[in-house]
Scaffold this motif. Structure first.
Motif, short mmCIF file in Angstrom:
data_model
loop_
_atom_site.label_atom_id
_atom_site.label_comp_id
_atom_site.label_asym_id
_atom_site.label_seq_id
_atom_site.Cartn_x
_atom_site.Cartn_y
_atom_site.Cartn_z
N ARG A 180 -4.67 -8.37 3.13
CA ARG A 180 -6.10 -8.45 3.42
C ARG A 180 -6.44 -7.98 4.84
NH1 ARG A 180 -7.27 -14.00 3.76
NH2 ARG A 180 -7.29 -13.70 5.98
N ASP A 181 -5.55 -8.24 5.78
CA ASP A 181 -5.85 -7.99 7.19
C ASP A 181 -5.25 -6.70 7.75
OD1 ASP A 181 -7.20 -10.46 7.28
OD2 ASP A 181 -5.33 -11.51 7.72
N LEU A 182 -4.32 -6.10 7.01
CA LEU A 182 -3.65 -4.89 7.46
C LEU A 182 -3.84 -3.78 6.43
CD1 LEU A 182 -0.24 -6.45 8.61
CD2 LEU A 182 -2.24 -5.95 10.04
N ILE A 183 -3.75 -2.54 6.91
CA ILE A 183 -3.88 -1.39 6.01
C ILE A 183 -3.03 -0.25 6.58
CG2 ILE A 183 -5.89 -0.31 7.09
CD1 ILE A 183 -5.50 -0.95 3.34
N VAL A 184 -2.55 0.66 5.73
CA VAL A 184 -1.74 1.78 6.19
C VAL A 184 -2.62 3.01 6.43
CG1 VAL A 184 0.41 0.98 5.13
CG2 VAL A 184 -1.11 2.46 3.83
N LEU A 185 -2.37 3.68 7.56
CA LEU A 185 -3.13 4.86 7.94
C LEU A 185 -2.21 5.91 8.54
CD1 LEU A 185 -6.09 3.19 9.89
CD2 LEU A 185 -6.10 3.97 7.52
N CYS A 186 -2.58 7.18 8.38
CA CYS A 186 -1.87 8.23 9.09
C CYS A 186 -2.30 8.18 10.56
CB CYS A 186 -2.17 9.60 8.48
SG CYS A 186 -3.85 10.21 8.79
N ALA A 187 -1.58 8.87 11.40
CA ALA A 187 -1.88 8.85 12.84
C ALA A 187 -3.28 9.37 13.13
CB ALA A 187 -0.83 9.65 13.59
N ASN A 188 -3.71 10.42 12.43
CA ASN A 188 -5.04 10.99 12.70
C ASN A 188 -6.15 10.01 12.33
OD1 ASN A 188 -4.08 13.38 13.70
ND2 ASN A 188 -4.29 14.49 11.79
N TYR A 212 0.79 -1.24 0.00
CA TYR A 212 0.00 0.00 0.00
C TYR A 212 0.82 1.28 0.00
CZ TYR A 212 -3.80 -3.20 1.00
OH TYR A 212 -4.71 -4.22 0.93
N GLY A 213 2.10 1.20 0.31
CA GLY A 213 2.93 2.40 0.32
C GLY A 213 2.84 3.17 1.62
N TYR A 214 3.29 4.41 1.59
CA TYR A 214 3.38 5.23 2.80
C TYR A 214 2.34 6.35 2.85
CZ TYR A 214 7.68 2.83 4.03
OH TYR A 214 8.59 1.86 4.38
N LYS A 215 1.33 6.28 2.01
CA LYS A 215 0.23 7.26 2.05
C LYS A 215 -0.98 6.64 2.71
CE LYS A 215 1.19 10.15 -1.94
NZ LYS A 215 0.68 10.64 -3.21
N CYS A 216 -1.63 7.39 3.57
CA CYS A 216 -2.83 6.93 4.26
C CYS A 216 -3.90 6.57 3.23
CB CYS A 216 -3.34 8.04 5.18
SG CYS A 216 -4.89 7.65 6.01
N VAL A 217 -4.48 5.39 3.37
CA VAL A 217 -5.50 4.93 2.41
C VAL A 217 -6.82 5.68 2.58
CG1 VAL A 217 -4.50 2.63 2.13
CG2 VAL A 217 -6.31 3.01 3.82
N ILE A 218 -6.99 6.40 3.67
CA ILE A 218 -8.23 7.15 3.89
C ILE A 218 -8.10 8.58 3.38
CG2 ILE A 218 -9.79 8.08 5.65
CD1 ILE A 218 -9.32 5.47 7.22
N CYS A 219 -7.08 9.30 3.81
CA CYS A 219 -6.98 10.73 3.47
C CYS A 219 -5.81 11.07 2.56
CB CYS A 219 -6.91 11.56 4.74
SG CYS A 219 -5.35 11.40 5.64
N ILE A 241 4.56 5.50 8.63
CA ILE A 241 3.12 5.29 8.48
C ILE A 241 2.68 4.33 9.58
CG2 ILE A 241 3.24 3.32 6.90
CD1 ILE A 241 0.77 6.24 6.47
N HIS A 242 1.44 4.44 9.99
CA HIS A 242 0.87 3.47 10.93
C HIS A 242 0.31 2.30 10.14
CE1 HIS A 242 0.15 6.02 14.74
NE2 HIS A 242 1.13 6.55 14.05
N VAL A 243 0.35 1.11 10.72
CA VAL A 243 -0.28 -0.07 10.11
C VAL A 243 -1.39 -0.52 11.06
CG1 VAL A 243 0.05 -2.45 9.37
CG2 VAL A 243 1.78 -0.73 8.82
N HIS A 244 -2.58 -0.64 10.50
CA HIS A 244 -3.80 -0.92 11.26
C HIS A 244 -4.29 -2.33 10.97
CE1 HIS A 244 -7.91 -0.44 12.73
NE2 HIS A 244 -8.38 -0.72 11.53
#
Length: 97
Positions: free
Chosen positions: A66-74, A21-28, A44-47
């Protein structure tokens, strides 16, 4: 006396998730390096999409794609904002529109 469940977090699974997924938040789409420069490089955070608290002690084989995703701290904090309630990626994305 405090009793807790300990879940091992795999650094290999974390890295495979980041590779996917890289180092950019998948949400924002927040990019730490773009905003903070060198200090934000490769950060990056991994959720866990399924919260560790819901595993009930079961051993889980994590599929990093499938089970993990990258997100920013916010975004990561907002997903876990309310105790006992974890927002989905889609639910949080809707709140940004």
């Amino acid at each position: 006396q405090i009793t807790v469940n300990a879940y091992e977090r795999s650094s290999q699974a974390r890295q495979e998730c980041i590779n996917e997924y890289g180092y950019k938040c998948v949400i924002c789409n927040f990019d730490f390096e773009n905003i903070y420069g060198e200090i934000g490089h490769n950060f990056i955070h991994v959720h866990h999409i399924k919260p560790l608290s819901e595993l009930d002690g079961n051993v889980m084989n994590v599929d990093p794609k499938r089970d993990l995703i990258v997100l920013c701290a916010n975004c990561h904090r907002m997903i876990h904002r309310k105790k006992g309630i974890t927002l989905s990626i889609a639910e949080l994305k809707l709140k940004l529109q």
